[in-house]
Design a protein around this motif. Structure first.
Motif: not given
Lengths: 339, 151
Positions: A253-277
């Protein structure tokens, strides 16, 4: 006794621990997604520990050790989490029933092996699985939201007790946790920046002599060297060794590529929360890193299938490229600042 | 990985379950996508499962020839090894190794057998017996899955 069925919004997740904490927080009105929980806990990592053998194969992990995520997220967000273990199994089951009767969703740490609803091929003796109990039927079966499953499941009391109290490495000892209180409002922004910084620091390796070479990008390179040296071993061991890496990266259960995709998803969500492109840009870069890990898995399996054109050195080189990409990514992550 | 590239290989190792994978849409935004399996991953799983099955079958044959005790067969069938069984029973590995010897196993006290029965969820009769060679070797998995490597 009548059925107890508490309201729950079951959401399938990639990983048990992030899934459980996300479900529990959302049930209390705090909207934290699975990737957000993963990112905030700085759970992304790489560990290759040849000293620790599981079924004769070395330990390889793509994230921080079990329990870290729930603990860290609750501490950071100032969530009041009550967590307890039990030496007496009967009391442990009674405590679960009491919480359900009070109307609380209950998180449990369990073994994977003794949960009868797991597919046979995915059952193994791993004691740090997590799930949420949301009720109990009059017949005594527990109603469970297991985050890695698509649908809600049911488990007989006897099996759940066995799963909660299975002994061995990482034994759960009946661990049970309930969220008592969540803050009314949380500003995720400072936590996001702090978490990214911590993740980036861990991505290179650990500043500890000798053992530091088994963590982060350095650890990936150490593993690559090991793969190159496998040609002195039996073909069967070579296959099992490579298969083990792929399983830890994809099957568990890593969401693909040993959690790397999940981390990327966290970053896109963070971009929305912070407004930092810039966060969106590093997210795209992380996706590329994840894609490369998936290519590594393909390469490793091609070797196992005895395709002549793939050698152990090819597989090792692919892994080295993963390490190098992660080092580049680390540099970019360290540049991320709160403007 | 684009959401369109999330493999849907209906892997037999998933046994009809689906897993959540994170992937991007065309605008680079992430979403969870349900996957029925990835051939690459299930090949690795199947390899590990086959290896365990092979070891279990071999232990059963040896148990029939009275070279190892029934414990050796049940240990592997239930996905334990010396290390994990030692951790769960609190016997030392060398003790368990001795118990794999049929002569020593036959003389084990009820109390020691009970320890194995407890962690393996077996009755004493089940623990001390083995299935006949004609019977399926692994009762809990009746589905004999075809190899995924269709070359």
């Amino acid at each position: 006794m009548t059925d107890i069925i508490l309201p729950i919004e079951h959401q399938q997740s990639s990983h048990c621990e992030t899934g459980v904490i996300s479900t529990l927080l959302r049930s209390k009105g705090l909207d934290v997604s699975e990737p957000m929980a993963f990112g905030l806990a700085s759970a992304l990592a790489f560990v290759y520990l040849p000293i620790v053998k599981l079924g004769g194969l070395p330990l390889i992990a793509y994230r921080m050790p079990p329990k870290t995520i729930i603990k860290t997220v609750c501490k950071k967000l100032k969530v009041d989490l009550s967590s307890q273990t039990f030496s007496n199994q009967i009391k442990g089951m009674q405590a679960l029933d009491d919480e359900l009767a009070k109307g609380n969703l209950v998180g449990l740490q369990t073994s994977v092996y003794w949960l009868p609803y797991f597919p046979e091929d995915m059952r193994f003796h791993f004691n740090a699985h997590n799930l949420v109990v949301y009720g109990k039927t009059a017949a005594g079966n527990y109603l469970i939201s297991d985050p890695v499953f698509e649908h809600l499941v049911e488990c007989p009391s006897e099996d759940l007790q066995r799963a909660r109290f299975a002994k061995g490495a990482l034994a759960a000892k009946g661990r049970m946790y309930v969220i008592r209180q969540v803050p009314e409002q949380v500003d995720l922004t400072p936590h996001i920046y702090a978490a990214i910084k911590k993740t980036a620091r861990m991505m290179h390796g650990m500043p500890v002599p000798f053992i530091g070479n088994y963590f982060g990008a350095k650890g990936i390179k150490t593993l690559a060297k090991k793969i190159s040296s496998l040609n002195k071993t039996k073909p069967k061991y070579q296959k099992l060794f490579l298969g083990n890496i792929v399983r830890m990266q994809e099957e568990i259960g890593t969401g693909g590529a040993g959690f790397r995709f999940m981390f990327a998803s966290f970053l896109t969500e963070s971009a929305k929360v912070t407004g930092n492109d810039n966060l969106q840009k590093v997210a795209t870069q992380t996706t590329t890193v994840g894609d490369n890990w998936r290519e590594f898995a393909m390469e490793a399996v091609l070797f196992c299938k005895k395709r002549k054109e793939v050698t152990l050195d090819n597989v090792a080189n692919k892994l080295v490229s993963c390490a190098e990409q992660e080092q580049t990514l680390r540099a970019e992550l360290l540049k991320i600042k709160n403007n | 990985m684009n959401e369109k590239d999330v493999p849907q290989d209906s892997s037999s190792t998933y046994q009809g379950q689906k897993k959540l994978i994170y992937a991007v849409d065309d605008n680079g935004q992430y979403l969870g996508v349900k996957s029925t399996g990835w051939e690459v991953e299930s090949f690795a799983t199947q390899m590990a499962v086959d290896d365990l099955q092979e070891q279990t079958d071999e232990a059963l044959r040896q148990a029939h020839r009275n070279e190892v005790s029934p414990l050796a067969y049940h240990m592997l069938r239930l996905r334990f090894d010396l290390g994990s069984l030692a951790q769960t029973t609190v016997f030392f590995q060398w003790q368990i190794k001795r118990h794999l010897n049929p002569k020593i196993f036959a003389k084990l006290s009820k109390r020691k057998l009970a320890v194995y029965c407890e962690v393996m969820k077996l009755s004493q009769d089940e623990l001390t017996s083995i299935p006949q060679p004609t019977q399926p070797t692994s009762p809990p998995s009746p589905n004999n899955q075809p190899s995924i490597d269709n070359e």
